[in-house]
Design a protein around this motif. Sequence first.
Motif, PDB file in Angstrom:
ATOM      1  N   PHE A   1       0.835  -1.190   0.000  1.00 39.70           N
ATOM      2  CA  PHE A   1       0.000   0.000   0.000  1.00 39.70           C
ATOM      3  C   PHE A   1       0.882   1.256   0.000  1.00 39.70           C
ATOM      4  CE2 PHE A   1      -2.178   3.223   2.562  1.00 39.70           C
ATOM      5  CZ  PHE A   1      -3.305   3.404   1.799  1.00 39.70           C
ATOM      6  N   MET A   2       1.979   1.187   0.771  1.00 38.20           N
ATOM      7  CA  MET A   2       2.852   2.349   0.878  1.00 38.20           C
ATOM      8  C   MET A   2       3.613   2.585  -0.424  1.00 38.20           C
ATOM      9  SD  MET A   2       2.512   3.111   4.052  1.00 38.20           S
ATOM     10  CE  MET A   2       3.864   3.706   5.014  1.00 38.20           C
TER      11      MET A   2
ATOM     12  N   LEU B   1      -2.711   9.583   2.118  1.00 33.47           N
ATOM     13  CA  LEU B   1      -2.733   8.817   3.371  1.00 33.47           C
ATOM     14  C   LEU B   1      -1.401   8.104   3.564  1.00 33.47           C
ATOM     15  CD1 LEU B   1      -4.123   7.684   5.826  1.00 33.47           C
ATOM     16  CD2 LEU B   1      -5.139   5.921   4.403  1.00 33.47           C
ATOM     17  N   ALA B   2      -0.894   7.475   2.500  1.00 34.63           N
ATOM     18  CA  ALA B   2       0.375   6.762   2.588  1.00 34.63           C
ATOM     19  C   ALA B   2       1.490   7.720   2.998  1.00 34.63           C
ATOM     20  CB  ALA B   2       0.697   6.122   1.245  1.00 34.63           C
TER      21      ALA B   2
ATOM     22  N   PRO C   1      -1.668  18.922   9.420  1.00 37.12           N
ATOM     23  CA  PRO C   1      -1.149  19.491   8.166  1.00 37.12           C
ATOM     24  C   PRO C   1      -2.284  20.041   7.294  1.00 37.12           C
ATOM     25  CG  PRO C   1      -0.671  17.127   8.335  1.00 37.12           C
ATOM     26  CD  PRO C   1      -1.413  17.500   9.549  1.00 37.12           C
ATOM     27  N   LEU C   2      -1.901  21.020   6.489  1.00 39.22           N
ATOM     28  CA  LEU C   2      -2.885  21.700   5.659  1.00 39.22           C
ATOM     29  C   LEU C   2      -3.548  20.729   4.682  1.00 39.22           C
ATOM     30  CD1 LEU C   2      -4.175  24.287   4.840  1.00 39.22           C
ATOM     31  CD2 LEU C   2      -2.222  24.820   3.413  1.00 39.22           C
ATOM     32  N   ILE C   3      -2.769  19.802   4.136  1.00 41.93           N
ATOM     33  CA  ILE C   3      -3.330  18.906   3.132  1.00 41.93           C
ATOM     34  C   ILE C   3      -4.398  17.988   3.756  1.00 41.93           C
ATOM     35  CG2 ILE C   3      -1.557  17.108   3.391  1.00 41.93           C
ATOM     36  CD1 ILE C   3      -2.955  18.224   0.025  1.00 41.93           C
ATOM     37  N   ALA C   4      -4.176  17.645   5.029  1.00 42.35           N
ATOM     38  CA  ALA C   4      -5.170  16.829   5.708  1.00 42.35           C
ATOM     39  C   ALA C   4      -6.461  17.620   5.885  1.00 42.35           C
ATOM     40  CB  ALA C   4      -4.650  16.387   7.071  1.00 42.35           C
ATOM     41  N   ARG C   5      -6.323  18.853   6.288  1.00 38.03           N
ATOM     42  CA  ARG C   5      -7.492  19.734   6.391  1.00 38.03           C
ATOM     43  C   ARG C   5      -8.216  19.807   5.054  1.00 38.03           C
ATOM     44  NH1 ARG C   5      -8.198  23.160  10.517  1.00 38.03           N
ATOM     45  NH2 ARG C   5      -6.457  23.366  11.983  1.00 38.03           N
TER      46      ARG C   5
ATOM     47  N   ASP D   1     -14.524   8.351   2.041  1.00 37.46           N
ATOM     48  CA  ASP D   1     -14.705   8.627   3.469  1.00 37.46           C
ATOM     49  C   ASP D   1     -13.749   7.850   4.380  1.00 37.46           C
ATOM     50  OD1 ASP D   1     -16.214  10.137   5.407  1.00 37.46           O
ATOM     51  OD2 ASP D   1     -16.922   8.172   6.109  1.00 37.46           O
ATOM     52  N   PRO D   2     -13.552   6.529   4.170  1.00 39.77           N
ATOM     53  CA  PRO D   2     -12.636   5.809   5.065  1.00 39.77           C
ATOM     54  C   PRO D   2     -11.225   6.404   5.049  1.00 39.77           C
ATOM     55  CG  PRO D   2     -13.916   4.264   3.784  1.00 39.77           C
ATOM     56  CD  PRO D   2     -14.210   5.613   3.229  1.00 39.77           C
ATOM     57  N   PHE D   3     -10.747   6.809   3.861  1.00 36.31           N
ATOM     58  CA  PHE D   3      -9.404   7.390   3.806  1.00 36.31           C
ATOM     59  C   PHE D   3      -9.352   8.692   4.595  1.00 36.31           C
ATOM     60  CE2 PHE D   3      -9.575   4.863  -0.139  1.00 36.31           C
ATOM     61  CZ  PHE D   3      -8.514   4.018   0.116  1.00 36.31           C
ATOM     62  N   ALA D   4     -10.382   9.508   4.371  1.00 37.48           N
ATOM     63  CA  ALA D   4     -10.422  10.786   5.086  1.00 37.48           C
ATOM     64  C   ALA D   4     -10.437  10.552   6.593  1.00 37.48           C
ATOM     65  CB  ALA D   4     -11.643  11.586   4.652  1.00 37.48           C
ATOM     66  N   SER D   5     -11.234   9.568   7.013  1.00 35.83           N
ATOM     67  CA  SER D   5     -11.308   9.295   8.446  1.00 35.83           C
ATOM     68  C   SER D   5      -9.964   8.814   8.971  1.00 35.83           C
ATOM     69  CB  SER D   5     -12.379   8.241   8.726  1.00 35.83           C
ATOM     70  OG  SER D   5     -13.631   8.703   8.307  1.00 35.83           O
TER      71      SER D   5
END
Lengths: 345, 536
Positions: free
Chosen positions: B16-17, B47-48, B60-64, B119-123
């Motif tokens: 995955f990484m 996410l990786a 981090p901004l990208i997560a926001r 949604d799962p990735f965002a969570s």
Amino acid sequence: MLGLIAAVTLGLPLLGLGPLADTPIGLSGYQVNLVGQVMAFALLALAHDLVWGYAGYLSLGHGLFFAIGGYLVGMHMIKASYVGQSGVPTFLEYMGLSEFPAHWMAFEYFGYAVLAIFVLTALVAFVIGFLAFRSRVVGVYFAILSQAFVYAAMLVMSRNDTGFGGNNGISGFGSLLGMPLSSLEFRVGIATVSALVLFMALIALRRLTVGPLGKLLIGIRDDEDRLRVLGYETLWVKTGVWCLSALLAALAGLLYVPQVQVASPQLLSPMLSIEIAVWVAIGGRGYLYGAIVGAVLVSVAKFWLTRFMPELWPFILTGSVLFVVVLLRNGLMDPGPLFSRRRND
Amino acid sequence: MMHRLGARLLGALTLFMASTVMAQSDVIDAWCDGDREARVGSFKAVLADMVETHETGEQPLIARAMLAFRDGDLLCAEGTAFIPRDEGFQNVLTGTVVDEPPAGASAPFLNIPLRRALDPFASAVQLLTGVEAEARIRAAQRLGRSLGDVPPALIEQIYEAEENPDVVAALENVLVPALLASGEPQAQQRAIATLSQSSTRVSRRALDEFLADADETTDPAVITAAEETRASIHRIIQLSGVATVVYHGMSYGSVLFLAALGLAIVFGLMGVINLAQAEFVMLGAYTTWFVQEILRAAAPGLMEFYLFIALPFAFLAPALVGVVMEWGIVRHLYHRPLLTLLATWAVSLLLINLVRVTVGTQNLNFVTPEYLQLGFTVFGEFSVTWSRLLSIVIAGLTLVGTLIVLYRTRFGLRMRATTQHREMAACVGVSTRRTDAMAFAFGSGLAGIAGLALTSIYNINPTMGTALIIDSFIVVVVGGVGSVLGTAVAALGIGQLNAIIEPQFGAVAAKVIVLLAVIAFIQQKPNGLFPKKGRR
């Protein structure tokens, strides 16, 4: 008193149905119905007085027997109205039944229903009385235990799955012995019968209480230990009288329910059972008349006041009980204590 | 606390990484104009990246930006994207904040299947980077609904690193089913080990389902472990069930004890049954409520402690009514216990209707203080709630206090003397009149304290006493008249009996069975457990 009750017995048909019905002193169906209910209450009070006024045992559970009579006569009327047709009343449908369960068998016959009332009442009364009297439960203990019984019965009957209509009880009776319950003829008839039964019960109990059994009962009330020492087995006297009183109370229930046209756990509320004792206390214990006077006065006052001043009734009841209990210890039949100077004997 | 598993990186995770790290501008492009594939891929990549590089601290901004995109708050314009912040709009690429987004900025449209995939990735990103525990718990709950394509191993990694116990607990609900469903024996073993930490019905059900779904592909060792764990969890649940019943019985018994104690003392002393005793319980509860309302109006700061402030009042108000009642009614009726019964019933009717007319018939609202609302789990499913514990503590203190009053004070001495032999006590100079009045007041006050203890457990309304009076009297009968310890033993016993029967057959059956048991008991011991000493 006997004359009064006889007058009621004769007067009801005259004023309700007979030649005087349309005169100003005539009674409407509603009024006849009230008189009939009061007669049933008076019979109930009479039954209670036999145990409290004579044997000295205060029962706070006489509603139990009243309710047995009431519920079983209700069962009879329901079963009779379903004769010749299939289906069951809604409260049995709720139980998932499509036909009457086994214990309703033969209830369409009035005679059988009356027999069932007497047998069941005698059985229940015997078990309670025998157990309580055998272990020498006396005084306050007996009072509260009888109240506990009636309370437990109320809880059981309030459940929907007991098969007696839960909180609302059983109702929707059509007729009794072929007469529609709402017809004037039936109302006058059952009120008259109630007065007649009261009249006969009063005569019978008077005969009973002035005789040797009455002496025994008063002995039990005043000094039971002495009676025992003299060699009387009070257990059987007490149990017998207790059962007799229960049968009269059941008879009162039998007469009462067709007049109010519903049998619900209200009959089993501890409040009603205490009120029976209150009627007797207010009228006066140990006179037989007293119980009738108390029942008539209090229930007439209650009918009247709850119509006009429902908020006030509990306070008036409280006031009368306290007045009678503190100042008129022997009830209205004996105004002596009001005028005597000895307060704390 | 939590048993920690050693961190492991599994093949799935490394695979995955291995997805290429994307430049931020490509990510933005994918969000604003990409197709479904590109968008999901970008989420995976971010996410990786996060898993590799994330440091705790600022999100981090990208997560926001990811979360904003998922929620439909991200605006695309001029080859970049803006997300709403408190002070304006922040450019995701440059980090600068502007007051207004450029004209023509629009939020990209996400259809429902796409949102479900993202949604799962965002969570998971939220779990990794969220600063507040609340937000992380919410993210864990979202993941619990659907894990999507997020590999369980990644969640496991997050779980290992998580410090906050509440988040750990929330993560467990996500991780365990995922690991069990993964089909990897090692992962399944780890999940079973985690389940064995918390012995609740939930974990038992998880194992039940796992064992029901097990087939020949499942590792036999895993099945054995699961069965053993399930058996041990089952044992603990049964034990904790027993403990819960005992505890509930104790708390109900405590209330019964408090209600019956005054009854027993007065009955032993004067042979008087006070049917208004249950209404004194009601008065105590209402006094507590009045104190609460007065504090609410006058001193809101003290609201937290209203139970303690109300304690003396809950005792004194019914005691005062008791004194008046004794003086006005009961003392005129000596040697007439049955008439006293009716008189006290009349008083109870009066009190019920006075309260009904003045306050109303509806249940009272009590503000349960913060510190009483919760409880703590002892083991398995047995948890102690503070409000029930409070009633037990109050009952215990009352028992000790009453014993001290009876056996260590002059008043108690007079009371015991009068109870044992009234005439003799009067002969040696005890004022039995005064003793009676004081004892009546004392018993009424104790009932008031029962009312206070009931406020956080029962419905408080004018007719609450009806059921209580019969139960209390039965306690007095079983315990033996006038015996404090007998009352305590009987109350606990009857409370216990009630708690054992009630879950099985319902409250009504419990009452009836208790009553029948008491009738049978009286056949054997007419004078109760601890009969009164002295001459009668």
